[in-house]
Design an enzyme around this catalytic site. Structure first.
Site, mmCIF file in Angstrom:
data_model
loop_
_atom_site.group_PDB
_atom_site.id
_atom_site.type_symbol
_atom_site.label_atom_id
_atom_site.label_comp_id
_atom_site.label_asym_id
_atom_site.label_seq_id
_atom_site.Cartn_x
_atom_site.Cartn_y
_atom_site.Cartn_z
ATOM 1 N N HIS A 165 0.845 -1.192 0.000
ATOM 2 C CA HIS A 165 0.000 0.000 0.000
ATOM 3 C C HIS A 165 0.883 1.247 0.000
ATOM 4 C CE1 HIS A 165 -3.810 -2.055 0.472
ATOM 5 N NE2 HIS A 165 -3.310 -2.780 1.459
ATOM 6 N N CYS B 154 -0.601 1.947 -5.225
ATOM 7 C CA CYS B 154 -1.325 3.170 -5.589
ATOM 8 C C CYS B 154 -0.355 4.347 -5.638
ATOM 9 C CB CYS B 154 -2.438 3.438 -4.574
ATOM 10 S SG CYS B 154 -3.755 2.198 -4.590
#
Length: 391
Positions: free
Chosen positions: A158, A200
């Protein structure tokens, strides 16, 4: 009008200093170019999956997909640093015991040949820095590289705008990574670096890099997400990210195996349009002397010695009741004060709350049980009474 002798000499001195400075700059740039174009002698890799908890299974699969591909193409384990923050193969919820699968019929990405260098609580920012810079800590392995070594760095987990998370506990920023690469360059620990991130806003991790000969590839740009490719109904979750899956499938195609001629741009960027990924693949070679359309895949993805293909039949399977050695959950909870299972429940509760329909109230976004809401209600009621009295 002739210049005085002193002024004439001074002009000559200034011109000579400027010429010397320009010559030094030229020599430095020439030496940098020669160094960059010199043949490297070895390839190394650092592969990091920084996510813990069952629902992040796909990040582990991403890392192991890259790991197994490198092993199939000549990398030895002594040239790979593999960091896995959780061990999903032995998770009680894994119906495919002691295996990590991205397709039900496919071979396990995790088997008796998998050598994990950092696992569980050892997957930290500081240990990543130690592994890259070569500073030994507690006997854990580090990169054994020099100025003729090419290094592939692959991060999955992440992340966000210029940061990458480690186990929901800490982050490493692009500025921190830049400082590490500056230290590696000063210590002559690499020839070229290929930095790949599948997370991301992945491409923003390279924003602060300034060291020479680093190429950055990210699976998404700023304000873009990286999405999962598919889920497994038996596991009940997503098993791999779109970019890593598509990249690996591209390399498995028999028409795409000439890696001594195929460039980084041809193999890692061009085949993956926005329509397929729902994100733009970012690439930057501004710091590199050799550009992404000049560097071939074998410069990073194939090791120098003859590849040894991995076959499932050659792998010694674990006994069905084998329990893989793993980090102590109790020790982790004592050291961090974090309840592993409670954290998952809290996360699920947060997700449920975020997905719930908002409660309609007189004041938008207010919680009726909140004291602030009650105070505002009393004030509005008082103002209404006062307005009625004045009218």
């Amino acid at each position: 009008m002739r210049r005085p002798f002193g002024v004439h000499v001074l002009v000559k001195v200034v011109m000579m200093k400027e010429l010397t400075l320009l010559l030094k700059i030229f020599v430095h740039l020439l030496s940098l170019l020669v160094s960059s174009c010199a043949q490297h002698t070895s390839n190394h890799a650092v592969i990091v999956s920084s996510s813990r908890y069952w629902f992040n299974y796909r990040h582990n699969a991403n890392a192991l997909t890259i790991y197994q591909f490198l092993k199939e193409n000549g990398f030895r384990d002594e040239n790979i640093i593999l960091m896995l923050a959780d061990e999903y193969a032995v998770n009680p919820r894994n119906v495919f015991k002691n295996r990590i699968l991205t397709t039900p019929e496919g071979p396990s990405l995790y088997d008796a040949s998998t050598e994990v260098d950092y696992r569980g609580e050892d997957v930290t920012v500081s240990n990543l820095v130690h592994a890259l810079t070569g500073h030994h800590t507690a006997g854990l392995p580090v990169l054994n590289t020099d100025e003729k070594s090419n290094i592939l760095i692959y991060l999955t987990g992440h992340g966000g705008d210029q940061f990458f998370k480690f186990q929901d506990v800490e982050e490493i920023m692009t500025q921190h990574l830049s400082a590490v690469f500056q230290q590696m360059h000063a210590a002559k620990r690499y020839h070229e670096i290929l930095f790949v991130a599948d997370t991301c806003q992945a491409f923003t991790l390279g924003d602060a890099f300034i060291s020479p000969n680093i190429t950055v590839i990210g699976s998404s740009l700023r304000k873009e997400s990286s999405y999962a490719h598919h889920a497994d109904e038996n596991l009940g979750l997503s098993v791999i990210e779109r970019y890593t899956y598509a990249f690996h499938e591209f390399l498995r195609n028999k028409d795409n195996t000439n890696w001594g001629k195929m460039t980084l741009r041809q193999a890692m960027v061009d085949p993956f349009p926005f329509e397929q990924q729902r994100a733009h693949i970012g690439i930057s070679d501004k710091l590199a002397v050799r550009k992404a359309d000049q560097v071939v895949m074998s410069d990073f993805w194939v090791n120098k010695h003859i590849p040894s293909k991995r076959h499932t039949k050659d792998v010694v399977a674990y006994p069905i009741d084998y329990e893989m050695p793993r980090f102590s959950l109790e020790a982790y909870q004592r050291a961090t004060g974090i309840d592993y299972r409670a954290s998952e429940k809290q996360q699920k509760a947060k997700d449920d709350h975020a997905n719930a329909q908002p409660t309609h109230s007189l004041i938008e976004g207010a919680d009726p049980s909140d004291g602030v809401f009650l105070l505002l209600t009393v004030l509005l009621f008082g103002m209404a009474i006062l307005a009625g009295f004045l009218l």
